[in-house]
Design a protein around this motif. Structure first.
Motif, short mmCIF file in Angstrom:
data_model
loop_
_atom_site.label_atom_id
_atom_site.label_comp_id
_atom_site.label_asym_id
_atom_site.label_seq_id
_atom_site.Cartn_x
_atom_site.Cartn_y
_atom_site.Cartn_z
N ARG A 70 -1.99 -47.69 -9.29
CA ARG A 70 -2.99 -47.66 -8.21
C ARG A 70 -3.31 -49.06 -7.70
NH1 ARG A 70 -7.25 -43.09 -10.57
NH2 ARG A 70 -5.79 -41.32 -10.41
N SER A 74 -2.55 -50.48 -3.98
CA SER A 74 -3.58 -51.04 -3.09
C SER A 74 -3.13 -52.38 -2.51
CB SER A 74 -4.88 -51.19 -3.87
OG SER A 74 -5.86 -51.83 -3.09
N ASP A 78 -2.19 -53.31 1.52
CA ASP A 78 -2.73 -54.43 2.30
C ASP A 78 -1.60 -55.29 2.86
OD1 ASP A 78 -5.24 -53.51 1.71
OD2 ASP A 78 -5.56 -54.91 0.03
N THR A 106 -9.29 -59.14 2.10
CA THR A 106 -8.49 -58.62 0.97
C THR A 106 -8.21 -59.66 -0.10
OG1 THR A 106 -6.38 -59.17 2.04
CG2 THR A 106 -7.35 -57.02 2.56
N ARG A 176 -6.70 -58.53 -9.19
CA ARG A 176 -6.46 -57.31 -8.43
C ARG A 176 -5.29 -56.50 -8.98
NH1 ARG A 176 -6.46 -57.10 -2.10
NH2 ARG A 176 -6.24 -54.94 -2.82
#
Length: 465
Positions: A70, A74, A78, A106, A176
């Motif tokens: 996941r 993501s 982006d 982001t 991230r």
């Protein structure tokens, strides 16, 4: 034609399995600890390690993969959106605005390297599922040559994408993409395992100490050293073993003391009739002066002494046999009392009653216990006259009572009559009650004396269920 026998096949398979098991047992025994403490701690440690391994696999093998996919999706989304915008707007001002807005929204830091070419593609592949998921997601979504660098910067993952007119270097924050350092979970798992293992070791050491103390006491007892009763401690089973050991030690000492007392009294008891025989032989007149009446009287006295010696020797042998090698079997106590009462009546005794309200069963050595009842009835006939037998069962076990109407025994002398030769002053050898108590205690029960409802003495036998 040969006939297939499935039993032979089963036996052959079983023998092969047994041989295989024996082969596997040897190396396993070499590895396993020899002490009970070591094996118990190993039994505790292995499940802890297996549990932590399963937890690690479930968390970092399944949950981490889902989260990693996941997070990678993501970041890839982006990046794809940014590349679509850069493809749509080619002006230099638009590209600067797009990269600035992407950095603000982001946290993806984009640097444009015009005219460069990627020297290598792929990923460094040092972290397992995270870098693999990111590489797969970029390869499936972008379709352009990419290179992912996880090593150069400890805080940033550099993603370099080959564009038609240069290379786009995207710096993605590691937070991230990285869930958490795996060593934290491993350290927590190992630490909790060691803590639980340490606590279990302390408790198991206390339990094993009680077993070692019991083993040491048994060894010293086997060497003939009187160490006294040991203090029960540890688990319930170990306490029961210690209590059983104390009871066994007490019974063995009592058994040895009784045998020693009997052997010490044998010479004294046999010396009296032997002295009388020697005196009678010395007093026999010489040949020619023998009177027939005197000779007959002397011979009668010697025959009486020999009979007394035979009776004493028979009692000693009965006492020495004790319960013998007879095996305990379930016995109907009511039937046993009826048989003993019938034999007692035939011998001239008087049985008032045999009272058994309900059927009573017990695990006994029938011949040995019949000897107990015979001795008790003989004592009752010698000192009293009429006897009553009864048996019942309650929470204490099986209770058998022998009541007589004799003079009884004073309460301060009731324990003394169980000692060898104490009860033989009024006739007999003085071993009847000693033999009775010895056999009853060998059954795990006890025998006591008290006043009887008939006015004489009651002998009460309590046997465990």
């Amino acid at each position: 034609m040969a006939v297939f026998d499935p039993r032979s096949a089963d036996c052959g398979g079983a023998s092969r399995m047994s041989r295989l098991q024996r082969r596997l047992d040897r190396p396993v025994r070499r590895v396993l600890p020899r002490s009970l403490l070591g094996r118990t701690l190993l039994i505790i440690l292995i499940p802890l390690l297996v549990t932590q391994g399963i937890s690690l696999e479930l968390f970092y093998g399944n949950y981490l993969k889902v989260v990693s996919r996941r997070l990678s999706g993501s970041v890839t989304a982006d990046i794809v959106l940014t590349l679509d915008l850069l493809d749509r707007y080619h002006a230099m001002g638009d590209r600067e605005w797009i990269t600035r807005r992407v950095r603000e929204r982001t946290q993806l830091d984009m640097i444009w390297h015009p005219g460069q070419r990627l020297r290598r593609t792929g990923s460094t592949h040092v972290l397992g599922p995270m870098d693999e998921d990111l590489a797969d997601a970029l390869g499936a979504s972008i379709g352009r040559p990419t290179y992912i660098d996880w090593i150069d910067d400890p805080h940033t993952v550099h993603i370099r994408i080959q564009m038609p007119d240069g290379v786009l270097d995207i710096g993605a924050p590691r937070k991230r993409l990285d869930v958490a350092p795996i060593w934290l979970f491993v350290a927590w798992g190992v630490g909790s395992t060691l803590l639980l293992f340490l606590i279990a070791s302390i408790f198991m050491r206390n339990q094993v100490r009680a077993i070692r103390r019991l083993a040491r006491a048994a060894e010293l007892f086997g060497l003939g050293r009187d160490i006294g009763p040991i203090h029960p401690e540890g688990a319930q089973e170990v306490r029961k073993a210690a209590i059983a050991f104390n009871r066994m030690q007490e019974r063995v000492f009592r058994f040895v003391a009784q045998r020693t007392a009997v052997l010490a009294g044998v010479s004294h008891d046999l010396r009296t009739p032997l002295t009388r025989l020697r005196l009678s032989l010395a007093m026999i007149p010489q040949q020619g002066t023998i009177d027939a009446g005197e000779l007959q009287a002397d011979v009668a006295d010697m025959v009486g002494d020999v009979a007394e010696m035979e009776r004493m020797i028979a009692s000693y042998l009965s006492f020495a046999r004790g319960e013998g090698a007879e095996n305990p079997v379930p016995v109907d106590v009511g039937q046993l009392l009826d048989e003993v009462a019938f034999a007692f009546r035939r011998a001239g005794g008087v049985i008032l009653s045999v009272s058994i309200p309900k059927p009573v069963d017990a695990v006994l050595r029938p011949d040995a216990f019949r000897r107990v009842l015979d001795n008790l009835l003989e004592n009752a006939r010698r000192h009293g006259g009429r006897v009553a037998l009864s048996a019942r069962r309650d929470e204490r076990g099986v209770i058998i009572c022998v009541d007589d109407d004799g003079p009884g025994i004073a309460s301060d002398k009731q324990e003394a009559v169980f000692r060898p030769f104490e009860s033989g002053r009024d006739g007999g050898t003085g071993l009847g009650l000693t033999i009775a108590r010895d056999i009853v205690r060998a059954h795990g029960g006890d025998i006591t004396l008290q006043g009887s409802r008939l006015g004489g003495l009651q002998v009460r036998i309590v046997l465990p269920l």
